[in-house]
Design a protein around this motif. Sequence first.
Motif, PDB file in Angstrom:
ATOM      1  N   GLN A  13       0.828  -1.199   0.000  1.00 63.75           N
ATOM      2  CA  GLN A  13       0.000   0.000   0.000  1.00 63.75           C
ATOM      3  C   GLN A  13       0.864   1.252   0.000  1.00 63.75           C
ATOM      4  N   PRO A  14       0.335   2.362  -0.478  1.00 63.54           N
ATOM      5  CA  PRO A  14       1.089   3.617  -0.383  1.00 63.54           C
ATOM      6  C   PRO A  14       1.531   3.885   1.047  1.00 63.54           C
ATOM      7  N   GLY A  15       2.764   4.323   1.192  1.00 64.48           N
ATOM      8  CA  GLY A  15       3.342   4.547   2.509  1.00 64.48           C
ATOM      9  C   GLY A  15       4.060   3.347   3.082  1.00 64.48           C
ATOM     10  N   GLY A  16       3.927   2.199   2.446  1.00 65.68           N
ATOM     11  CA  GLY A  16       4.574   0.993   2.910  1.00 65.68           C
ATOM     12  C   GLY A  16       6.027   0.906   2.503  1.00 65.68           C
ATOM     13  N   LEU A  85       6.584   4.363   0.151  1.00 63.91           N
ATOM     14  CA  LEU A  85       6.352   4.086  -1.262  1.00 63.91           C
ATOM     15  C   LEU A  85       5.117   4.812  -1.787  1.00 63.91           C
ATOM     16  N   LYS A  86       5.214   5.224  -3.029  1.00 64.53           N
ATOM     17  CA  LYS A  86       4.155   5.946  -3.718  1.00 64.53           C
ATOM     18  C   LYS A  86       3.700   5.154  -4.938  1.00 64.53           C
ATOM     19  N   SER A 122      -0.156   0.155  -4.513  1.00 65.94           N
ATOM     20  CA  SER A 122      -1.559   0.435  -4.792  1.00 65.94           C
ATOM     21  C   SER A 122      -2.398   0.169  -3.555  1.00 65.94           C
ATOM     22  N   SER A 123      -3.462   0.954  -3.401  1.00 66.82           N
ATOM     23  CA  SER A 123      -4.411   0.743  -2.327  1.00 66.82           C
ATOM     24  C   SER A 123      -5.631  -0.032  -2.793  1.00 66.82           C
TER      25      SER A 123
END
Length: 123
Positions: A13-16, A85-86, A122-123
Motif C-alpha cells: 500500500q502507499p506509505g509501505g 512508497l508511492k 496500490s491501495s
Amino acid sequence: QVQLVESGGGLVQPGGSLRLSCAASGSIFSINDMYWYRQAPGKQRELVAGITRGGSTNYVDSVKGRFSIFRDGAKYTFYLQMNSLKPEDTAVYYCNAAVTYYSGSGLDEYDYWGQGTQVTVSS
C-alpha cells in the motif's frame, strides 16, 4: 560465469516499505559499482540508485530521502530499501553490477543484469 538473482518485490500500500535484494553468484573476484534501475509500462528504464566500490551513493531526485542502497560484500549481495512508497514507484526493478570475475585467461569485467522483480504500490 556470474548470475544476479533478485528478490523482494511484491504488492504494498502507499506509505509501505519493501526491501529488494540482489545476490551475485559464480566465479567472482569482486563486485564493483552496483545499481538499481526501474522501468514502468510505457516509460524508459531509469537509474534509481547506485553505489560505488568505495561506498559513494547517488539517487534519482524522486526517491531521495525514501530509498537507500547498500551492500554486503561478504555475501556479494546488495539491497534497495524502499520506504514511504508511492504509486508512481510502481515498476519492474532491475539490479545491475559491474563484476570482476575469473575467466579462463585470468580476470575480466562485465556488466550483469538481474531478471527483474515487480514492485506494485496500490491501495
